[in-house]
Enzyme design. Structure first.
Site, PDB file in Angstrom:
ATOM      1  N   TRP A  73       0.808  -1.219   0.000  1.00 11.38           N
ATOM      2  CA  TRP A  73       0.000   0.000   0.000  1.00 11.38           C
ATOM      3  C   TRP A  73       0.844   1.274   0.000  1.00 11.38           C
ATOM      4  O   TRP A  73       0.313   2.376  -0.130  1.00 11.38           O
ATOM      5  CB  TRP A  73      -0.949   0.002   1.212  1.00 11.38           C
ATOM      6  N   HIS A  76      12.828  -2.313  -1.244  1.00 10.91           N
ATOM      7  CA  HIS A  76      11.996  -1.780  -2.328  1.00 10.91           C
ATOM      8  C   HIS A  76      12.768  -0.667  -3.039  1.00 10.91           C
ATOM      9  O   HIS A  76      13.488   0.105  -2.404  1.00 10.91           O
ATOM     10  CB  HIS A  76      10.665  -1.257  -1.776  1.00 10.91           C
ATOM     11  N   GLU A 136      11.197  -6.395  -9.515  1.00 13.89           N
ATOM     12  CA  GLU A 136      10.428  -5.194  -9.852  1.00 13.89           C
ATOM     13  C   GLU A 136      11.306  -4.240 -10.658  1.00 13.89           C
ATOM     14  O   GLU A 136      12.040  -3.429 -10.081  1.00 13.89           O
ATOM     15  CB  GLU A 136       9.966  -4.488  -8.570  1.00 13.89           C
TER      16      GLU A 136
HETATM   17  P1  PGA Z   1       2.759  -0.721  -8.934  1.00 16.64           P
HETATM   18  O1  PGA Z   1       3.830  -0.862  -7.738  1.00 16.64           O
HETATM   19  O2  PGA Z   1       1.975  -2.012  -8.981  1.00 16.64           O
HETATM   20  O3  PGA Z   1       1.910   0.473  -8.556  1.00 16.64           O
HETATM   21  O4  PGA Z   1       3.524  -0.488 -10.184  1.00 16.64           O
HETATM   22  C1  PGA Z   1       4.493  -2.067  -7.511  1.00 16.64           C
HETATM   23  C2  PGA Z   1       5.493  -1.893  -6.376  1.00 16.64           C
HETATM   24  O5  PGA Z   1       6.193  -0.874  -6.344  1.00 16.64           O
HETATM   25  O6  PGA Z   1       5.606  -2.760  -5.494  1.00 16.64           O
END
Ligand code: PGA
Length: 254
Positions: A10, A94, A166
């Protein structure tokens, strides 16, 4: 077979009131039968969201943790605090934390060790930026991030780690193609195979994250190496319910 895992990150969204409204709407519409589902609220909402989810299978995660046990670290949260509150997962590394708060691979490795020592599950994020992909160094970049993050962690513990691939260029913009996601995630599995052996590389779950929603969930989850999704924006909407339903179906079909 690896169990699919769908996690909503979130980020800095939802006040506690908003979080509770959202959870009360979605909790009865979600079935987590045979897959893992979690949401990661802001620290201040974790306790209330957890109470709201009592008796449900949806798990709770934190978005970060400090690697030191306690002490003079103003504004930080320790592993013991998160253990006491009862989280199951902790997102570490992240890209937003790497970029905005200068978190390094070394710090991420320390955090992973602290989370695993507390018997919680780290969701370790890795991903290249646009320039690294354009320069064709994205595979080396990911290899280095994975090796450094997992350095010194014993094999038994490693099986519990979740990795999230990611690509920074795909976050909150437009998703990677399923082919790119699969290629990079199979590369990560290969790096783990070479450094930690086949048992770990077969068991470890690797998610894709970056602009996922219910219209692309199926294509990602059907790829052989993609075990789940780390979802940002779409996890703040009822679309998240549909994503979980698709994950359930995909798990059953496999
Ligand atoms: P998003 O974010 O699905 O809004 O691209 C993914 C994340 O940063 O974990």
């Amino acid at each position: 077979m690896r169990k699919k895992i769908i996690v909503g990150n979130w980020k800095m969204n939802f006040t506690t009131k908003e979080a509770l409204n959202f959870i009360s709407v979605i909790k009865d519409k979600i079935s987590c039968d045979g897959i893992d589902v979690a949401v990661c609220p802001s620290y201040v909402s974790i306790n209330d969201v957890k109470k709201e989810l009592e008796g449900y299978n949806i798990k709770i995660g934190a978005q970060n943790v400090h690697y030191k046990e306690k002490g003079t670290h103003t504004g930080e949260i320790s592993i013991e605090m998160l253990q006491e509150i009862g989280v199951d997962y902790i997102i570490i590394g992240h890209s937003e934390r790497r970029q905005e708060f200068n978190e390094t691979d070394d710090i991420i490795n320390k955090k992973a060790k602290v989370v695993l020592a507390a018997n919680l599950i780290p969701i370790m994020c890795v991903g290249e930026n646009k320039e690294e992909r354009e320069e064709n160094i994205h595979k080396e970049k990911i290899e280095l991030q994975v090796k450094m993050a997992l350095d010194g962690i014993d094999t038994e513990k490693l099986k519990n780690v979740v990795i999230a691939y990611e690509p920074i260029w795909a976050i909150n913009t437009a998703p990677a193609t399923k082919e790119i996601a699969e290629e990079m995630i199979s590369h990560i599995r290969d790096v783990i195979f070479k450094t930690k052996g086949s048992e770990v590389s077969n068991k470890i779950r690797i998610q894709y994250g970056g602009s996922t929603n219910s219209s692309n969930t199926k294509e990602f989850l059907q790829m052989p190496n993609i075990d789940g999704l780390l979802v940002g924006g779409a996890s703040l909407k009822e679309d998240f319910i549909e994503m979980i339903n698709i994950a359930l179906k995909t798990q059953k079909e496999n």
